[in-house]
Design an enzyme around this catalytic site. Sequence first.
Site, PDB file in Angstrom:
ATOM      1  N   TRP A 141      13.329 -12.922   6.990  1.00  0.00           N
ATOM      2  CA  TRP A 141      12.292 -13.677   7.668  1.00  0.00           C
ATOM      3  C   TRP A 141      11.956 -14.931   6.846  1.00  0.00           C
ATOM      4  O   TRP A 141      12.837 -15.695   6.493  1.00  0.00           O
ATOM      5  CB  TRP A 141      11.086 -12.780   7.978  1.00  0.00           C
ATOM      6  CG  TRP A 141      11.323 -12.042   9.267  1.00  0.00           C
ATOM      7  CD1 TRP A 141      10.882 -12.388  10.504  1.00  0.00           C
ATOM      8  CD2 TRP A 141      12.112 -10.856   9.453  1.00  0.00           C
ATOM      9  NE1 TRP A 141      11.357 -11.508  11.462  1.00  0.00           N
ATOM     10  CE2 TRP A 141      12.116 -10.559  10.840  1.00  0.00           C
ATOM     11  CE3 TRP A 141      12.837 -10.024   8.592  1.00  0.00           C
ATOM     12  CZ2 TRP A 141      12.786  -9.479  11.385  1.00  0.00           C
ATOM     13  CZ3 TRP A 141      13.511  -8.946   9.143  1.00  0.00           C
ATOM     14  CH2 TRP A 141      13.484  -8.678  10.501  1.00  0.00           C
TER      15      TRP A 141
ATOM     16  N   ASP B 160      18.534   0.741  -5.146  1.00  0.00           N
ATOM     17  CA  ASP B 160      17.378  -0.021  -5.623  1.00  0.00           C
ATOM     18  C   ASP B 160      16.567   0.768  -6.644  1.00  0.00           C
ATOM     19  O   ASP B 160      15.438   1.172  -6.381  1.00  0.00           O
ATOM     20  CB  ASP B 160      16.501  -0.452  -4.459  1.00  0.00           C
ATOM     21  CG  ASP B 160      17.213  -1.437  -3.542  1.00  0.00           C
ATOM     22  OD1 ASP B 160      18.305  -1.905  -3.890  1.00  0.00           O
ATOM     23  OD2 ASP B 160      16.654  -1.727  -2.469  1.00  0.00           O
TER      24      ASP B 160
ATOM     25  N   ASN C  34       8.564  -9.388   6.161  1.00  0.00           N
ATOM     26  CA  ASN C  34       8.895  -7.975   6.301  1.00  0.00           C
ATOM     27  C   ASN C  34       8.203  -7.217   5.182  1.00  0.00           C
ATOM     28  O   ASN C  34       8.430  -7.501   3.996  1.00  0.00           O
ATOM     29  CB  ASN C  34      10.406  -7.774   6.234  1.00  0.00           C
ATOM     30  CG  ASN C  34      10.827  -6.386   6.668  1.00  0.00           C
ATOM     31  OD1 ASN C  34      10.014  -5.578   7.086  1.00  0.00           O
ATOM     32  ND2 ASN C  34      12.126  -6.107   6.584  1.00  0.00           N
ATOM     33  N   ALA C  35       7.359  -6.266   5.522  1.00  0.00           N
ATOM     34  CA  ALA C  35       6.491  -5.586   4.549  1.00  0.00           C
ATOM     35  C   ALA C  35       7.222  -4.459   3.823  1.00  0.00           C
ATOM     36  O   ALA C  35       6.832  -3.291   3.869  1.00  0.00           O
ATOM     37  CB  ALA C  35       5.244  -5.057   5.243  1.00  0.00           C
ATOM     38  N   ILE C  36       8.307  -4.814   3.120  1.00  0.00           N
ATOM     39  CA  ILE C  36       9.027  -3.854   2.289  1.00  0.00           C
ATOM     40  C   ILE C  36       9.284  -4.477   0.922  1.00  0.00           C
ATOM     41  O   ILE C  36       9.098  -5.667   0.715  1.00  0.00           O
ATOM     42  CB  ILE C  36      10.372  -3.428   2.916  1.00  0.00           C
ATOM     43  CG1 ILE C  36      11.329  -4.625   3.053  1.00  0.00           C
ATOM     44  CG2 ILE C  36      10.148  -2.773   4.274  1.00  0.00           C
ATOM     45  CD1 ILE C  36      12.733  -4.225   3.487  1.00  0.00           C
TER      46      ILE C  36
ATOM     47  N   SER D 196      11.406  -9.461   2.658  1.00  0.00           N
ATOM     48  CA  SER D 196      12.836  -9.293   2.870  1.00  0.00           C
ATOM     49  C   SER D 196      13.215 -10.103   4.104  1.00  0.00           C
ATOM     50  O   SER D 196      12.681  -9.871   5.185  1.00  0.00           O
ATOM     51  CB  SER D 196      13.161  -7.814   3.080  1.00  0.00           C
ATOM     52  OG  SER D 196      14.480  -7.643   3.550  1.00  0.00           O
TER      53      SER D 196
ATOM     54  N   GLU E  38      15.537 -10.636  -0.881  1.00  0.00           N
ATOM     55  CA  GLU E  38      14.643  -9.479  -0.855  1.00  0.00           C
ATOM     56  C   GLU E  38      14.499  -8.915  -2.254  1.00  0.00           C
ATOM     57  O   GLU E  38      14.977  -9.500  -3.234  1.00  0.00           O
ATOM     58  CB  GLU E  38      15.162  -8.415   0.108  1.00  0.00           C
ATOM     59  CG  GLU E  38      16.573  -7.954  -0.147  1.00  0.00           C
ATOM     60  CD  GLU E  38      17.126  -7.096   0.993  1.00  0.00           C
ATOM     61  OE1 GLU E  38      16.425  -6.865   1.992  1.00  0.00           O
ATOM     62  OE2 GLU E  38      18.293  -6.670   0.872  1.00  0.00           O
TER      63      GLU E  38
END
Length: 475
Positions: free
Chosen positions: A219, A62, A197-199, A217, A256
């Site tokens: 969810w 990434d 998702n907190a990414i 990401s 994501e």
Amino acid sequence: MHRSLRRVRTAAAGALTAALLATSLVAATTVGPAFGAAERARPVTAPVGGLSVTGETSPVHDPALVVGDDGTWRVYTTGLVNRENGGTIQMWSSHDEGVTWAYDGTVWDEIPAWIDERFAGPDGAGVLPDNLWAPEVYEHDGTYYLYYSASRFGTNTSVTALATNTTLDPDDPDYAWVDQGPVISSPHDIAGGKTFNAIDAGIVEGADGTPYMAIGSYWYGIFLVELEWPGGKLADGALENATHLVDRKMPGNPVEAPYITERDGWYYLFVSFDACCRGLDSTYQVAVGRSRDVAGPYLDQDGKDLADGGGTVLLSSHGAVVGPGGQSVSDGVLAFHFYDGANAEIPGFPTLGLQRLDWEDGWPVVDQTVEEPVVTQGPRDATVRGNRPATFEVRVSGTPAPVVTWEVSDDDGATWTAAPVAAARAVDGTASWTVKHAGRDRDGLLVRAVVANAHGAVRSEPARLDVLRPGGPAR
């Protein structure tokens, strides 16, 4: 002043050790004492389409690409698993328009202590993160904001945090990444009771200068939350008032890595669809939508809302490029990682990919043509008088345009070493190297070209350098 720079995420399964910071496709050039300093054979250009790379380009996951005003290209990536090299965000740089890359170490020597305390929990029994993920770098008013994530893989027990700096140059005496702590975490409700998702933070400013973070990401997918300057953290009510940007409307919601960039009055949202981090079994692909408003709705080329299952696939597996994703954009160049199907030593090793975007009717376009590199005409033998220049040229084909480096042997081909000449993309089908001062000690030197792109690498047949005595007849 502001400029979006950018990100990274999840390291591949398995132990990616520091010893695996080896070169991808072609070894990095080294300088031999017999030649002196490295020379550039011809100017480097970055054409539209795939950009072949060389040097230290793995393991990259990434990539957050930063094309600086000084010509330096930088990439920030997820840390190595099992806390190799501390497990923190990695850094890479190129000084020849993204052709040759070098590993510059990590942001910190170790993961910040508060993260371990957070994941350990009050009883200290929680599973700690292996590494830090998903950096995003954004510059605002002279400050660089580095957002990064920590998570338990496969869960939404995650946090995205912030560090700041006044420069990206590790050699600057003012260089220091100062950790500012957490920004957003999960599991928490967002946008009226949805889960996320907190990414994978991606930062963008609206037309009025308001900063936003795209985040998410799986969810319920991707959301947009408001930030505030200069702190770079959530504005009041950011979670409750978040905008839902992307929902695949399918089991698992595999999306994501959001990244938003503005061009000609349009905001383009790039995301990664499907499965990452499975080596050559990865199904990652890059999709895109656009909107006139930073908060959406983002529609694909068929007019379908990305929040309702839309998304135009831009980049997918092709040739040895398997599972491309985790993208960012800087100076019109799309950066991504892929799992390298051409790496015989470590099949599926995560590797840096670059594409300079083309644009058609307001939409980004990439070139997924697959042509393995071929030497169409090898270098020819050269005979020169002592201390005169000797030029070797190779003609090649392949898509993307291959990178050409050179190797030399002074023991009749028993061993080969990298020649002190800068790598070059053969964008016009040719590459050359001139030995400026061929001394008598170079008599009998063998020279060959190494020609590589993302789909493979080949070597030319060697050419011989014969050096005559200066001003004299034959040897």
